[in-house]
Design an enzyme around this catalytic site. Structure first.
Site, PDB file in Angstrom:
ATOM      1  N   LYS A 264       0.868  -1.190   0.000  1.00 51.45           N
ATOM      2  CA  LYS A 264       0.000   0.000   0.000  1.00 51.45           C
ATOM      3  C   LYS A 264       0.898   1.230   0.000  1.00 51.45           C
ATOM      4  CE  LYS A 264      -3.089   2.696   3.046  1.00 51.45           C
ATOM      5  NZ  LYS A 264      -3.948   2.713   4.250  1.00 51.45           N
ATOM      6  N   ASP A 269      -2.435  10.260   3.648  1.00 50.86           N
ATOM      7  CA  ASP A 269      -3.827   9.884   3.890  1.00 50.86           C
ATOM      8  C   ASP A 269      -4.500  10.947   4.749  1.00 50.86           C
ATOM      9  OD1 ASP A 269      -6.240   8.683   4.255  1.00 50.86           O
ATOM     10  OD2 ASP A 269      -5.490   7.028   5.520  1.00 50.86           O
ATOM     11  N   LYS A 276      -9.757  13.077   8.398  1.00 50.92           N
ATOM     12  CA  LYS A 276      -9.222  12.694   9.709  1.00 50.92           C
ATOM     13  C   LYS A 276      -9.094  13.916  10.607  1.00 50.92           C
ATOM     14  CE  LYS A 276      -6.195   8.849   8.232  1.00 50.92           C
ATOM     15  NZ  LYS A 276      -6.806   7.754   8.999  1.00 50.92           N
ATOM     16  N   ASP A 287       1.789   6.407   5.411  1.00 52.15           N
ATOM     17  CA  ASP A 287       0.807   5.466   4.874  1.00 52.15           C
ATOM     18  C   ASP A 287       1.279   4.776   3.588  1.00 52.15           C
ATOM     19  OD1 ASP A 287      -1.562   4.285   5.606  1.00 52.15           O
ATOM     20  OD2 ASP A 287      -2.833   5.656   4.466  1.00 52.15           O
ATOM     21  N   ASP A 346     -12.025   7.205   4.116  1.00 51.35           N
ATOM     22  CA  ASP A 346     -10.791   6.968   4.862  1.00 51.35           C
ATOM     23  C   ASP A 346     -10.407   5.482   4.846  1.00 51.35           C
ATOM     24  OD1 ASP A 346      -8.585   7.610   6.316  1.00 51.35           O
ATOM     25  OD2 ASP A 346      -9.638   7.913   8.217  1.00 51.35           O
ATOM     26  N   GLU A 348      -9.373   3.809   2.435  1.00 53.73           N
ATOM     27  CA  GLU A 348      -8.896   3.921   1.058  1.00 53.73           C
ATOM     28  C   GLU A 348      -7.842   2.877   0.706  1.00 53.73           C
ATOM     29  OE1 GLU A 348      -7.536   5.408   3.495  1.00 53.73           O
ATOM     30  OE2 GLU A 348      -5.410   5.168   3.072  1.00 53.73           O
ATOM     31  N   ARG A 350      -7.660  -0.305   1.219  1.00 52.40           N
ATOM     32  CA  ARG A 350      -8.215  -1.528   0.617  1.00 52.40           C
ATOM     33  C   ARG A 350      -8.673  -1.276  -0.815  1.00 52.40           C
ATOM     34  NH1 ARG A 350     -12.506  -1.856   5.398  1.00 52.40           N
ATOM     35  NH2 ARG A 350     -10.770  -0.752   6.366  1.00 52.40           N
TER      36      ARG A 350
END
Ligand code: BES
Ligand code: MN
Ligand code: ZN
Length: 498
Positions: A264, A269, A276, A287, A346, A348, A350
């Site tokens: 990933k 993020d 967030k 991230d 959020d 995201e 996956r």
């Protein structure tokens, strides 16, 4: 850092430091006795006064010790000799390296612990020690004028004359490669999102791949559209930075199953429209740690010339808000054709991995591992130091758990009962991207499982261990480079370990 082996007697080793590991309740013998004699019995006196116990992690620095050539002596506790494992030795040696690297050192001599430790052969100890010195001397102060840490000019590893020099030289080389790979992962993650965007990451990957003879393809936005990666592209839509997918291929063998490492790579993020809080967003440059780990591991595997076939895939996007950002209720069509209802922008990671995993299978992946800073829920479940493992194939997961144990990294498996899949069923699409409050690490894994086409797959949630909130004696805060060692260990034994 220049590393070499010598058989110089300890007391005559020159340098800014002489570093000696001390085992708990092991009577002094051989060179340790000689060192004590050279020091006029100081070690014995320290032991008697209980100031030198050998307890794991204990550091005792003696400036200007009389009777030896090195300018300073550092005694490092290694714990009980029968318990010496990868993690204890790594932590002790990293702590020592962190201790000496706060000042500029031209030369450091370190003794390779040569006691009889059944669980850890000497070559292994040398590899761990060399990697630990590489990692421990590098901090996260990329942008500080006044550095807190300094690289060691020359590291001399002291070994007994009777030992196999060829095997030990290979161990030194492997230690250097591993240390550099871990530092590469750390550097990529520690670099702020302002500079480490998808394009920049991909360019860096291409450059590194070229340097170690790994085939590299970069898919830019039009190529990703061509591949119909609707899920990954939706995450990228809110950002001014275009996404990239990096595909690396290393063929150290001409045949055999293909190991696929998938990372990933969300370079920042923000949470997207499900934005967030400041506190939760603070560290979100981390991230892309999964992607950084995959890149670093591939570079190490190639440099070590391991006889395996490995592909590495990194999905690189920035998750931002904006006029074209994906919205709640949107339905995306992934590359595989599966439709996804977005109920939280959020979640995201996956969405990115869905398309990258599917693409990995079409590029010939036989065994998959993905690494992702995927869920806060995994940190709630396992804490900040333990990687969560989830799988569709127990034997393959056992292989990963064994590799992690060998590498001295903490990993724990979470269950994947079928009822968790129910939680991501959607009324309007095939699946939805969040599964509610409970079992969040597992519902995320259940989502990913939909995209691996039943290939043996292990998902590693590294949200906790990838980025450390504070310094510890044995590691710097910030990016940790976790799982690089485990992946290299996995590749070292692949495919005989499946
Ligand atoms: N990148 C985060 C997960 C994360 C949290 C990584 C803490 C490192 C430290 C991920 O994209 C995320 O935001 N996950 C959400 C999922 C939720 C919306 C279902 C989370 O964990 O809150
Ligand atoms: Mn997120
Ligand atoms: Zn994320």
């Amino acid at each position: 850092m220049n590393v070499h082996l010598t058989t110089t007697p300890w007391a005559t080793a020159a340098g800014d430091w002489l570093i000696v590991g001390i085992f708990q309740s092991l009577p002094s013998s051989g060179q340790l006795t000689a060192l004590d004699d050279a020091l006029g019995g100081q070690l014995s006196r320290l032991r008697e006064a209980n100031d030198l116990t050998g307890k794991s992690g204990e550091l005792l620095a003696l400036p200007a010790p009389p009777g030896i050539v090195a300018k300073r002596l550092l005694l490092v506790g290694l714990g009980a000799v029968e318990d010496l494992g990868e993690a204890t030795l790594d932590r002790a040696m990293t702590a020592a390296a962190r201790h000496v690297s706060t000042k500029k050192c031209e030369k450091v001599a370190v003794v390779a612990p040569d006691a009889d430790c059944p669980g850890l052969p000497l070559e292994r100890r040398v590899q761990i020690l060399v990697a630990a010195f590489g990692v421990g001397c590098v901090g996260q102060d990329l942008y500080r004028a006044e550095k807190k840490r300094f690289a060691i000019g020359e590291l001399e590893v002291l070994v007994e004359p009777a030992r196999d020099r060829v095997a030990l030289s290979a161990a030194v080389e492997a230690g250097v490669v591993l240390g550099e790979a871990i530092n590469l992962a750390r550097e990529l993650v520690n670099e702020p999102a302002r500079t480490m965007n998808p394009e920049c990451f991909a360019a860096r990957a291409a450059e590194l791949a070229r340097a170690c003879g790994v085939h590299c393809e970069i898919l830019d936005q039009p190529a990703l559209e061509q591949e119909r990666m609707g899920s990954l592209l939706a995450v990228a839509a809110g950002s001014d930075r275009a996404p990239r997918l990096v595909y690396l291929e290393y063929n150290g063998a001409s045949e055999g199953p293909r190991l696929a490492l998938v990372g990933k790579g969300v370079t920042f993020d923000s949470g997207g429209l499900s934005i967030k809080s400041n506190d939760n967003m603070l560290t979100m440059k981390c991230d892309m740690a999964g992607a950084a780990t995959v890149l670093a591991a591939l570079v190490a595997i190639a440099r070590l010339k391991l006889p395996v076939r490995v592909i590495g895939l990194m999905g690189l996007v920035e998750n931002m808000t904006g006029g074209s950002a994906m919205k709640l209720g949107d339905v995306l069509t992934a590359r595989s054709g599966v439709t996804i209802e977005v109920l939280n922008t959020d979640a995201e990671g996956r969405l990115v991995l869905a398309d990258v995993l599917d693409y990995a299978v079409s590029r010939g992946a036989d065994f998959l591992v993905d690494l992702a800073t995927l869920t806060g829920a995994c940190v709630v479940a396992l804490g900040e130091e333990v990687v969560g493992a989830m799988t569709n194939n127990q034997a393959w997961c056992n292989t990963l758990l064994a590799a992690a144990r060998q590498a001295g990294e903490d990993m724990w498996q979470l269950p994947m009962h079928e009822h968790f899949a129910k939680l991501i069923e959607s009324d309007v699409a095939d699946i939805k991207n969040v599964g509610g409050r409970w079992g969040g690490a597992i519902t995320a894994a259940k989502f990913l499982e939909r995209f691996v086409c039943d290939k043996p797959w292990v998902h590693l949630d590294i949200a906790g261990p990838a980025f450390a909130s504070s310094d510890k004696p044995f590691r710097e805060a910030g990016a940790t480079g976790c799982m690089v060692k485990t992946l290299v260990e996995l590749a070292r034994k692949f495919p005989s370990n499946i």
